[in-house]
Design an enzyme around this catalytic site. Structure first.
Site, PDB file in Angstrom:
ATOM      1  N   LYS A  32      68.438  26.237  -9.260  1.00  0.00           N
ATOM      2  CA  LYS A  32      67.164  25.840 -10.314  1.00  0.00           C
ATOM      3  C   LYS A  32      67.770  26.733 -11.446  1.00  0.00           C
ATOM      4  O   LYS A  32      67.414  26.037 -12.679  1.00  0.00           O
ATOM      5  CB  LYS A  32      65.751  26.491 -10.010  1.00  0.00           C
ATOM      6  CG  LYS A  32      65.167  26.956 -10.846  1.00  0.00           C
ATOM      7  CD  LYS A  32      63.497  27.638  -9.804  1.00  0.00           C
ATOM      8  CE  LYS A  32      63.729  29.267  -9.994  1.00  0.00           C
ATOM      9  NZ  LYS A  32      63.115  29.649 -10.761  1.00  0.00           N
ATOM     10  N   THR A  33      67.562  27.898 -11.962  1.00  0.00           N
ATOM     11  CA  THR A  33      68.371  29.019 -13.033  1.00  0.00           C
ATOM     12  C   THR A  33      69.303  27.937 -13.317  1.00  0.00           C
ATOM     13  O   THR A  33      69.909  27.944 -14.606  1.00  0.00           O
ATOM     14  CB  THR A  33      68.433  29.714 -12.448  1.00  0.00           C
ATOM     15  OG1 THR A  33      67.467  30.545 -11.435  1.00  0.00           O
ATOM     16  CG2 THR A  33      68.570  30.692 -13.612  1.00  0.00           C
ATOM     17  N   GLN A 247      56.194  26.828  -2.968  1.00  0.00           N
ATOM     18  CA  GLN A 247      56.798  29.002  -3.838  1.00  0.00           C
ATOM     19  C   GLN A 247      55.517  29.367  -4.512  1.00  0.00           C
ATOM     20  O   GLN A 247      55.525  30.101  -5.352  1.00  0.00           O
ATOM     21  CB  GLN A 247      58.414  28.585  -3.680  1.00  0.00           C
ATOM     22  CG  GLN A 247      59.045  28.032  -3.468  1.00  0.00           C
ATOM     23  CD  GLN A 247      60.341  29.122  -3.920  1.00  0.00           C
ATOM     24  OE1 GLN A 247      60.338  30.474  -4.078  1.00  0.00           O
ATOM     25  NE2 GLN A 247      60.824  28.205  -4.218  1.00  0.00           N
ATOM     26  N   ARG A 591      64.699  33.367   2.543  1.00  0.00           N
ATOM     27  CA  ARG A 591      65.376  33.729   1.370  1.00  0.00           C
ATOM     28  C   ARG A 591      66.674  34.493   2.373  1.00  0.00           C
ATOM     29  O   ARG A 591      67.807  35.346   1.637  1.00  0.00           O
ATOM     30  CB  ARG A 591      64.401  35.826   1.334  1.00  0.00           C
ATOM     31  CG  ARG A 591      63.570  35.555   0.501  1.00  0.00           C
ATOM     32  CD  ARG A 591      63.158  35.086  -0.487  1.00  0.00           C
ATOM     33  NE  ARG A 591      62.552  33.773  -0.756  1.00  0.00           N
ATOM     34  CZ  ARG A 591      63.657  32.839  -1.446  1.00  0.00           C
ATOM     35  NH1 ARG A 591      63.896  33.274  -2.208  1.00  0.00           N
ATOM     36  NH2 ARG A 591      62.183  31.507  -1.637  1.00  0.00           N
TER      37      ARG A 591
END
Length: 723
Positions: A32-33, A247, A591
DNA sequence: CCGAGGGTCCTTTTT
DNA sequence: GGACCCTCGG
């Protein structure tokens, strides 16, 4: 364009989208980033827009910093003029630039949540509001909640006297803030929104400028933030939103996932791009996450996949007590550490902060290094807030919050009665406390002189020296130096923190063009800083699931998977609350890169008393073939004392007996029933025995049912079967 | 005015 | 178990 190479087709499509609004549905670990930063780099390097025309918004300062860092690595050109920051940071920037139009003093101060609460309490006292009937916390939530919906006091619908009273407090609170020249967090956003809405030339100026607006974690935006974005985007600018509805874990504080659907409508988004390839986890972990989240209704729909192999199954462990659970986690972490996994590559997650204590205890006993995330941050510490209050006051004497915080700290003999008199006088004359204080004699006058002396003595000094000066002359230094006995250690730490504040100011002056006091105070309010310093040490990470969002670890221990704890029983009340809990569990699972432990305990000490809970329903939602039970599978669980656990796991160790009270022995000798036993009832379903009363023929048991709540049942009549 | 001691409450949290 | 708030006695 070599930064495009290495992107998968979907990522590339997102990055190179023509100038139009878009929604990128980016799953956990899908890059995403990377997409966001590469998009900015691509827009600039292809000459479609100059850095000046870009506005990029994030939720946290950490995310903003991260993006800026990656961007400057990709683009060696000057990216000054590009606006990147948090919603609050950007709003602050606009409000400072147009403070007159926004009807704010140039040096307006920002209240953090604690300041806001203090401010509300103070106001409620003045208004004579019963704080039993109107808990200040609730009033605070009411005010912030409404502001985040974009509502001012007069716009709130109040049909009952109770709400009407809260609206009155809301209105009075806003007046008080205005009078004192302070702005709370939600006010930053609302004030900025109103400024743009009201002021057409200003709005058009910014609309003409920011042709590309990019938003990170879009699922976490609230109504007001979305309205603000819409205002800036206007009719023609492109809004590029990245988010993941699965999320969304902040609905409880006003985040509105519905903004994602609204965006597609309002901005005529042609196609939603889904990023579903996960670069983080092994297959089994993703399969578990997918299986779990499928149980949620109203999803936009997404399925993570990986080209990696399946990896190992998820390890499930049932402990008799929370202490044993903690011990197991610590043992496993140590073992993995011996096998070469760094402690910092492992994390222990829990639903609520109260759970960290047992784990910390076990870690201390075992001598394992750890680091707890969350908790008190640097700029929120008492001594730092005191020092900052002096700074605020020398700059803006009208800041009543700041004045009240320090007028008698360190103690200088100005007591509650004196302060009340000052407040009454201030109210009568409709002026701030400082103005009244100036007309007062005695010890108050000494205080006024002190502040005035500090103001004039520091006027020409560089920031770090200003702080040094006030720490000394306020008496803070001597106060903490004089602490003795039990408080001495604590005072020592506070002194170190004050020293650290000077260091922070030095760093700030080096890093920022605007090194004014106002700018530093804003920095302190908006970026309260890391809660602990030594980030590079190799230590096991402990944190809530909430704070784990965005992070990843080789190994994750998801602890406390018990019904009532996770999903938390309070979530039952909230609308679609369990769905949000499930998303939280989804975040937790995703995670983990390689190994995931899922642990729970039959009994747990919480709020000073022992609780008996059933295994979390989330654990049942995971496909059995993905799980490896380290302890025997729960559905076949018997009386565990006969199930052949190793001796360290038997529930009769001395540690476990504490808190059980004397009731455990009653009826336990010859009966098949005992506390913590899982049972089934024809009507109420599954539950666990939490208490036993009486014996033999008239024995009654208290059962905590999965769905039906806690009930007392007489064994003679109730049809209970052991599980 | 100040600190010690008792009673109460208790998801999650960034800005 | 522990943070926080309030009351009470010096």
């Amino acid at each position: 364009m070599d930064f495009l190479s290495g992107l998968n087709p979907e990522q590339r499509a997102a990055v190179t989208l023509p100038e139009q609004s878009a929604l990128i549905l980016a799953g956990a670990g899908s890059g995403k980033t990377r997409v966001l930063t590469t998009r900015i780099a691509w827009l600039i390097s292809t000459g479609q827009v100059s850095p000046h025309g870009i506005l990029a918004v994030t939720f946290t300062n950490k995310a903003a910093k991260e993006m800026l860092l990656r961007l400057s690595a990709m683009l060696p050109i000057n990216i000054r003029g590009l606006w990147m920051g948090t919603f609050h940071g950007l709003c602050n920037r606009m409000l400072r630039a147009h403070h007159r139009e926004a009807m704010l003093p140039q040096t307006f101060q920002i209240l953090d949540s604690a300041d806001q609460l203090a401010s509300i309490k103070r106001l409620m006292k003045v208004l004579n509001v019963d704080d039993e009937k109107y808990p200040p916390r609730e009033v605070q939530n009411f005010i912030s909640g409404n502001k985040e919906q974009g509502l001012r006091a007069h716009e709130v619908e109040a049909f009952d006297p109770y709400t009407r009273r809260k609206v009155e407090i809301f209105a009075a609170y806003d007046e008080q803030c205005q009078r004192e020249g302070v702005v709370d967090f939600s006010e930053l956003l609302l004030r900025c929104y109103e400024l743009l809405a009201r002021n057409q030339p200003l709005r058009e100026h910014y609309q003409a400028r920011f042709r590309h607006i990019l938003v990170d974690e879009f699922q976490d935006t609230n109504r007001l933030q979305y309205q603000w974005l819409k205002l800036l985007a206007g009719q023609h600018n492109a809004l590029f939103a990245v988010g993941d509805d699965d999320q969304s874990i902040y609905a409880f504080r006003g985040a509105n996932v519905g903004n994602m659907q609204e965006l597609t409508r309002d901005f005529h988004v042609q196609s939603v791009i889904k990023l579903e390839q996960n670069y983080r986890s092994h297959g089994n972990i993703l399969d578990a996450a997918n299986a779990l989240i499928k149980n949620n209704r109203s999803r936009l729909g997404k399925n993570l996949w990986t080209s990696e192999n399946k990896g190992e199954p998820l390890r499930v462990y049932e402990a008799p007590t929370d202490e044993e659970e903690a011990k197991f986690i610590v043992d496993e972490a140590r073992q993995l550490n011996r096998e070469g996994i760094h402690l910092a590559e492992m994390a222990v997650l829990y639903r609520s902060n109260a759970q960290s204590r047992v784990i910390e205890h076990a870690l201390v006993s075992a001598g394992v290094a750890y680091r707890v995330y969350g908790g008190l941050r640097f700029f929120e510490r008492q001594e730092i807030k005191h020092a900052l209050a002096y700074l605020r006051l020398i700059q803006n004497p009208g800041d009543d919050n700041a004045l009240l915080r320090i007028i008698n700290f360190p103690t200088r003999g100005i007591g509650t009665r004196t302060i009340e008199q000052l407040q009454e006088a201030a109210r009568a004359q409709n002026v701030n406390l400082w103005q009244v204080a100036k007309q007062t004699g005695g010890k108050v006058a000494t205080f006024v002189t002190l502040i005035e002396m500090m103001a004039s003595a520091t006027r020409e000094l560089p920031l770090p020296e200003v702080i040094d000066h006030i720490i000394l002359h306020s008496g803070l230094l001597v106060h903490y130096q004089n602490e003795t006995g039990v408080k001495q250690r604590e005072a020592q730490e506070r002194l170190e923190n004050l020293n650290e504040l000077i260091n922070a100011a030095t760093l700030f002056v080096h890093e920022n063009e605007d090194d004014s006091l106002t700018s530093f105070l804003t920095h302190a309010a908006l970026e309260s800083g890391e809660s602990q310093a030594e980030a590079n040490a190799d230590a096991l990470h402990l944190m809530t699931v909430h704070s784990s969002k965005g992070l990843e670890f080789h190994t994750v221990f998801m602890s406390g998977l018990e019904e009532g704890l996770f999903p938390h029983h309070n979530s039952r009340m909230a609308d679609a609350g369990v769905d949000e809990e499930r998303r939280l569990m989804y975040v937790a699972i995703t995670r983990a890169r390689r190994r995931l432990y899922l642990t729970f305990a039959q009994s747990r000490m919480l709020h000073g008393q022992v609780n008996y809970n059933l295994m979390s329903s989330f654990l049942r939602e995971l496909p059995e073939e993905l799980l490896h039970w380290i302890t025997p599978r729960i559905t076949t669980r018997n009386n565990f004392s006969s199930s052949g656990y190793s001796s360290s796991l038997t529930p009769t160790s001395p540690m476990n007996m504490k808190g059980l009270g004397g009731k455990k022995s009653i009826g336990a000798q010859n009966s098949p029933w005992h506390i913590s036993q899982a049972v089934h009832h024809a009507k109420f379903g599954e539950g666990v025995i939490v208490n036993i009363e009486g014996g033999d023929s008239d024995m009654r048991v208290q059962v905590n049912f999965r769905t039906a709540g806690t009930k007392w049942l007489a064994l003679e009549y109730a049809k209970l079967t052991p599980l």
